[in-house]
Design a protein around this motif. Sequence first.
Motif, PDB file in Angstrom:
ATOM      1  N   GLN A 204     185.957  86.001 -30.385  1.00 18.85           N
ATOM      2  CA  GLN A 204     186.181  85.374 -31.865  1.00 18.85           C
ATOM      3  C   GLN A 204     185.229  84.226 -32.169  1.00 18.85           C
ATOM      4  OE1 GLN A 204     187.721  87.101 -34.345  1.00 18.85           O
ATOM      5  NE2 GLN A 204     186.810  85.488 -35.406  1.00 18.85           N
ATOM      6  N   GLN A 205     185.219  83.318 -31.073  1.00 17.81           N
ATOM      7  CA  GLN A 205     184.558  81.996 -31.074  1.00 17.81           C
ATOM      8  C   GLN A 205     183.187  82.304 -31.485  1.00 17.81           C
ATOM      9  OE1 GLN A 205     186.282  79.715 -27.945  1.00 17.81           O
ATOM     10  NE2 GLN A 205     188.040  78.900 -29.130  1.00 17.81           N
ATOM     11  N   SER A 207     181.527  84.821 -32.280  1.00 21.58           N
ATOM     12  CA  SER A 207     181.332  85.540 -33.580  1.00 21.58           C
ATOM     13  C   SER A 207     181.405  84.337 -34.624  1.00 21.58           C
ATOM     14  CB  SER A 207     182.405  86.740 -33.908  1.00 21.58           C
ATOM     15  OG  SER A 207     182.315  87.055 -35.157  1.00 21.58           O
ATOM     16  N   ASP A 208     182.436  83.571 -34.840  1.00 23.88           N
ATOM     17  CA  ASP A 208     182.591  82.627 -35.701  1.00 23.88           C
ATOM     18  C   ASP A 208     181.156  81.423 -35.786  1.00 23.88           C
ATOM     19  OD1 ASP A 208     184.914  83.550 -36.545  1.00 23.88           O
ATOM     20  OD2 ASP A 208     186.052  81.964 -35.832  1.00 23.88           O
ATOM     21  N   GLN A 211     178.282  83.309 -37.218  1.00 21.23           N
ATOM     22  CA  GLN A 211     178.044  83.380 -38.640  1.00 21.23           C
ATOM     23  C   GLN A 211     178.011  82.215 -39.341  1.00 21.23           C
ATOM     24  OE1 GLN A 211     181.264  86.233 -40.270  1.00 21.23           O
ATOM     25  NE2 GLN A 211     182.118  86.369 -37.849  1.00 21.23           N
ATOM     26  N   LYS A 218     182.636  81.428 -44.910  1.00 17.82           N
ATOM     27  CA  LYS A 218     183.950  82.053 -44.285  1.00 17.82           C
ATOM     28  C   LYS A 218     183.787  83.266 -43.399  1.00 17.82           C
ATOM     29  CE  LYS A 218     188.709  82.921 -45.473  1.00 17.82           C
ATOM     30  NZ  LYS A 218     189.269  81.902 -44.321  1.00 17.82           N
ATOM     31  N   PRO A 219     184.026  82.903 -42.119  1.00 15.92           N
ATOM     32  CA  PRO A 219     183.653  83.853 -40.870  1.00 15.92           C
ATOM     33  C   PRO A 219     184.591  85.046 -41.299  1.00 15.92           C
ATOM     34  CG  PRO A 219     183.962  81.722 -40.057  1.00 15.92           C
ATOM     35  CD  PRO A 219     183.994  81.563 -41.227  1.00 15.92           C
TER      36      PRO A 219
END
Length: 419
Positions: A204-205, A207-208, A211, A218-219
Amino acid sequence: MLSFPSRQFVRATLVLGLLIAGGASVLHAQTTPLTMQQAVDLARTKNPTLLAAQQNYLSVKAQEIQAGVRQNPYLSASAQNITLGEYADNPFFYSAGVGRLFERGEKRRWRLDSARNTTAETDAQYHSTEQQTVLAVRQAFTNFIIAKAAKKLADDNLADFKHEVDIGNERYKAGDLAKLDFERLDLQLAQFETDESNAIVAAQQASDQLQVLLGIDKPRPDFDIIGDVVPPPLTLGMDDLEQKGLAARPDLKAAQAAVAVADAGIKLAYANGTADPTAEADYNRNGPDNSVGFSFNIPIRIFDKNQGNKETAKFTAQATRFTVTAAHNQVVSDVDQAYSGYVNSKILSDRYNGHYLDEAKDVLDIARFSYEHGGLALIDYLDALRDSRSVQSDALNAYQQTWLSIHQLSFVTATDIIP
């Protein structure tokens, strides 16, 4: 004629706006995972830092317009005793004049030359910022790919080990497995669950972070990418990469452009040391009499001949030449270091891909079969599990380091060297 008319400036701004809008529509309509090249292309149109650098380049280029302007003429007018007649003792007086300063020493030419070279330097600096952005995107892309692979590995390992715990539970109920051994086996499940939880957070980190570099405000949780985990081999040698770096590195081009700016600065400093004359013509009416006249003045540059600025410009130009030498040497050093890092990381990743992973799987399969059939102690089986997890994790790290080395090579050569 100036090289950047206002019509082209407006056109460039409109094209940039269309690119930004196009990038936004791509993100909004994304239904398939992005490839690395698609992510890089998107960053070029949406990354705020890069967009700011583009606007800075356009603002510097617009200074070419100001550098090319000529001196404006001026108009003067005056009147005295306008309420008196023309035959009075002190009749009315009217005067009107026009004048202009004329630049000598080709000042406008050298201002334009300096502005254009400054634009070239800024353009190289912009491409340097672009290269840094592309590197960051590729690194974030690779980190996300590896994080996704680590999550899948953690999911598969957890599912497999849950199956082992279920088998152990059946053996425990059947009296074929001691309570202590079953509980030790069950406790090991916590480590696999921890691995999965950590992998989810890491993915998740990653990916953010990617992005953010793509300009997404906003991811989104559904954002996804696709790419290879195992890095490809490179066909170029270090000498070829050095030549590519020397030919394409924007920081070296910026240093070379700075030399041209400094040389133009020398010529402009000498031009500013020349005196600029001012010529004026005027018309006068004093009562019934009309007259015309002219004036001409020029500074006598006995003391101030711009000597200090001339010397400063010379030293600045010499300094920029040393900067070019330093930038050249830095390119060679960067390529050598990046290539060395790639070679060593590629050797290690090839060992994992061609030997250690298969061997670790074979050892684990044998240990699992032996344990399930009572031929291996639990402690030995758990050791085999830990070894397998360690080898798999180390393999992903080796792949990641090799990919990052490839991206670093692309960065230090300013060339897309990914096959």
